[in-house]
Design a protein around this motif. Structure first.
Motif, PDB file in Angstrom:
ATOM      1  N   ALA A   1       1.007  -1.253  -0.050  1.00 42.26           N
ATOM      2  CA  ALA A   1       0.112   0.045  -0.104  1.00 42.26           C
ATOM      3  C   ALA A   1       0.808   1.358  -0.004  1.00 42.26           C
ATOM      4  CB  ALA A   1      -0.859  -0.155   1.158  1.00 42.26           C
ATOM      5  N   ALA A   2       2.018   1.199   0.766  1.00 45.90           N
ATOM      6  CA  ALA A   2       2.863   2.453   0.943  1.00 45.90           C
ATOM      7  C   ALA A   2       3.450   2.716  -0.445  1.00 45.90           C
ATOM      8  CB  ALA A   2       3.967   2.110   1.951  1.00 45.90           C
ATOM      9  N   PHE A   3       3.810   1.616  -1.256  1.00 42.65           N
ATOM     10  CA  PHE A   3       4.559   1.713  -2.559  1.00 42.65           C
ATOM     11  C   PHE A   3       3.429   2.393  -3.414  1.00 42.65           C
ATOM     12  CE2 PHE A   3       7.699   1.051  -5.642  1.00 42.65           C
ATOM     13  CZ  PHE A   3       6.970   0.687  -6.828  1.00 42.65           C
ATOM     14  N   VAL A   4       2.238   1.666  -3.818  1.00 42.66           N
ATOM     15  CA  VAL A   4       1.529   2.183  -4.703  1.00 42.66           C
ATOM     16  C   VAL A   4       0.926   3.402  -4.257  1.00 42.66           C
ATOM     17  CG1 VAL A   4       1.111  -0.140  -5.482  1.00 42.66           C
ATOM     18  CG2 VAL A   4      -0.584   0.842  -3.676  1.00 42.66           C
ATOM     19  N   GLY A   5       0.964   3.876  -3.292  1.00 44.74           N
ATOM     20  CA  GLY A   5       0.276   5.023  -2.833  1.00 44.74           C
ATOM     21  C   GLY A   5      -1.073   5.187  -2.700  1.00 44.74           C
ATOM     22  N   MET A   6      -1.396   4.048  -1.706  1.00 49.62           N
ATOM     23  CA  MET A   6      -2.944   3.833  -1.330  1.00 49.62           C
ATOM     24  C   MET A   6      -2.747   3.718  -0.029  1.00 49.62           C
ATOM     25  SD  MET A   6      -4.171   1.310  -4.567  1.00 49.62           S
ATOM     26  CE  MET A   6      -6.080   1.458  -3.787  1.00 49.62           C
ATOM     27  N   GLU A   7      -4.281   4.119   0.726  1.00 50.45           N
ATOM     28  CA  GLU A   7      -4.366   3.475   2.195  1.00 50.45           C
ATOM     29  C   GLU A   7      -4.529   2.061   2.292  1.00 50.45           C
ATOM     30  OE1 GLU A   7      -3.785   7.220   3.885  1.00 50.45           O
ATOM     31  OE2 GLU A   7      -4.119   5.168   5.042  1.00 50.45           O
ATOM     32  N   ARG A   8      -4.041   1.504   3.360  1.00 48.38           N
ATOM     33  CA  ARG A   8      -4.294   0.138   3.331  1.00 48.38           C
ATOM     34  C   ARG A   8      -5.744  -0.351   3.324  1.00 48.38           C
ATOM     35  NH1 ARG A   8      -2.319  -2.620   8.768  1.00 48.38           N
ATOM     36  NH2 ARG A   8      -4.233  -1.711   9.532  1.00 48.38           N
TER      37      ARG A   8
END
Length: 472
Positions: free
Chosen positions: A431-438
């Motif tokens: 999630a951190a890499f793709v730029g999304m909240e978990r």
């Protein structure tokens, strides 16, 4: 063809040999001196010659006739006969290209054995020549794109001339096909087309292969230049020709003659030269690996052959052509291309150009289990979407064949599964890499069908709050 020319200054001997051979089913012609002999050869080359060494009242002796005939008609086997034979004459005759030497008085059975063997040699050489011509005849230029039409327009302008042509373009783009097209539409179409694979021959063997050789033990062994006499010599990837050989080829282009390895006599040839390269020859000249003089001799008419990337419109035509060709030559299924297969082929990256496309079609036809249209799923999926050398995004798989919404979902699923596997199944890191909240990533995975207990491509077994476990 069983036409044998018998050359002997003794009428009784030539008529005796002629009668014997005609009883054996051969057709014969007779000549009593060098002038008659050369007139017969020039009017219609025979399948074989029986030639006396000593010819009274002739401008040329047997060795001179032998040299002349082998120079202009290297495929004609010549049997030398002489009543004054000795080992020196035999060696001289074999060295100049005679098939065999028989001393008078000769045994008829022995002569017939040698003639049969020589006629078989003649037959095989004719068949090889016919195969070379047939190979040239089937060389077709396939395409309708503007880039392709421009190429054919250039090539058509040079077919009827004898000008030297330099074909440039990336590996596999069809340079040899273009060379064969030039030859098959020229005045030399019935003569040989001989290919020199400059990159595939060891430097130490290049000159012997090109120029042939002479030795007392093995006689004359014609090289590729002699085999191409009257036709085309094609230097494939000429940049790989050794520097030393380049100098000698330059001399051949100037003099139209050369000397065999180990020989002393000049061999004259009538050749058209076509060359090709996938390298920058001017850069090779600057680097000292290619001779500038040879470049200018070969590069009389430069023609650039486009890559398959530059003529994507021609891919369906080429693919169907290869399908039909493999059906004729190998009996593989005669199939059509579905629309989705065509769309996929036209979006793939083709570093190997037309050759790669041909190999891919053969692979699909061999491995396919059907006779209906070839579907996109049957085409090799060698990698994910990526970028080509110019940074353009290129689709792979079946993405190019789907409507936008389905393609977007398929891409998102593939992209997220790739990232999840990249981070070992850790949802937080993904999630951190793709730029999304978990939580947003969980919802997205669920909407894409990646849910507990589900599999996608055999990689994801189930989704947990913090971990996605990969299926083995």
């Amino acid at each position: 063809m069983s036409d044998i020319l018998i050359v002997d200054d003794e009428r009784d001997i030539r008529e005796l040999i002629g009668d014997i051979l005609e009883d054996e089913g051969y057709t014969t012609r007779l000549a009593g001196n060098s002038t008659e002999a050369m007139n017969e050869v020039n009017s219609e080359p025979p399948a074989l010659m029986i030639l006396d060494i000593w010819l009274k009242d002739s401008k040329m002796d047997g060795i001179d006739i032998l040299k002349t005939v082998k120079r202009d008609n290297p495929d004609i086997p010549i049997i030398i006969i002489s009543g004054h034979g000795n080992i020196e004459i035999a060696v001289a005759a074999i060295k100049q290209g005679a098939y065999d030497f028989i001393e008078k008085p000769f045994n008829i059975d022995q002569l017939l054995v040698v003639i049969r063997r020589a006629m078989e040699t003649s037959r095989l050489r004719r068949e090889n020549s016919q195969l070379r011509r047939r190979e040239t005849e089937v060389a077709q230029m396939i395409g309708e794109s503007a880039m392709f039409r421009g190429l054919v327009s250039q090539i058509d302008k040079v077919t009827k001339s004898n000008g030297r042509v330099m074909l440039t373009g990336p590996a596999g783009c069809g340079k040899e096909v273009a060379a064969r097209y030039i030859h098959s539409n020229s005045g030399r179409a019935s003569a040989p087309f001989v290919t020199v694979n400059c990159a595939g021959v060891a430097p130490d063997n290049m000159e012997q292969m090109l120029f042939g050789r002479e030795s007392a033990e093995r006689g004359v062994e014609p090289g590729l230049l002699e085999q191409a006499h009257g036709g085309v010599i094609y230097f494939d990837e000429v940049a790989d020709m050794p520097l030393g050989t380049q100098s000698k080829i330059l001399r051949v282009l100037v003099d139209q003659s050369f000397t065999r390895v180990g020989g002393a006599d000049k061999v004259r040839v009538d050749l058209r030269v076509i060359s090709s390269t996938n390298r920058d020859l001017e850069a090779e000249i600057a680097a000292g690996t290619f001779r500038q003089e040879l470049y200018h001799r070969l590069n009389v008419v430069p023609i650039a052959v486009p890559s398959l990337e530059d003529r994507r419109e021609d891919i369906p035509l080429l693919a169907q052509h290869f399908i039909e060709s493999f059906n004729r030559s190998q009996g593989l299924p005669l199939r059509e291309l579905s629309e989705d297969a065509v769309a996929l082929l036209q979006t793939m990256i083709w570093p190997g150009n037309v050759r790669q496309l041909k190999n891919l079609i053969e692979r699909v036809l061999i491995l396919g289990d059907g006779t209906g249209p070839i579907e996109a799923r049957e085409l090799p999926q060698d990698g994910p979407a990526g970028e080509d050398e110019e940074g353009r995004v290129v689709l792979s798989g079946t993405l190019a064949t789907l409507p936008l919404r389905e393609a977007r979902e398929a891409f998102e699923r593939e992209y997220l599964l790739t990232q999840i596997n990249r981070f070992g199944g850790n949802i937080s890191r993904t999630a951190a890499f793709v730029g999304m909240e978990r939580s947003a990533l969980h919802r997205k995975l669920k909407s894409l069908g990646v849910v507990t207990g589900a599999k996608s491509g055999g990689r994801i077994a189930y989704v947990e709050d913090e971990q996605v476990t990969s299926a083995s």
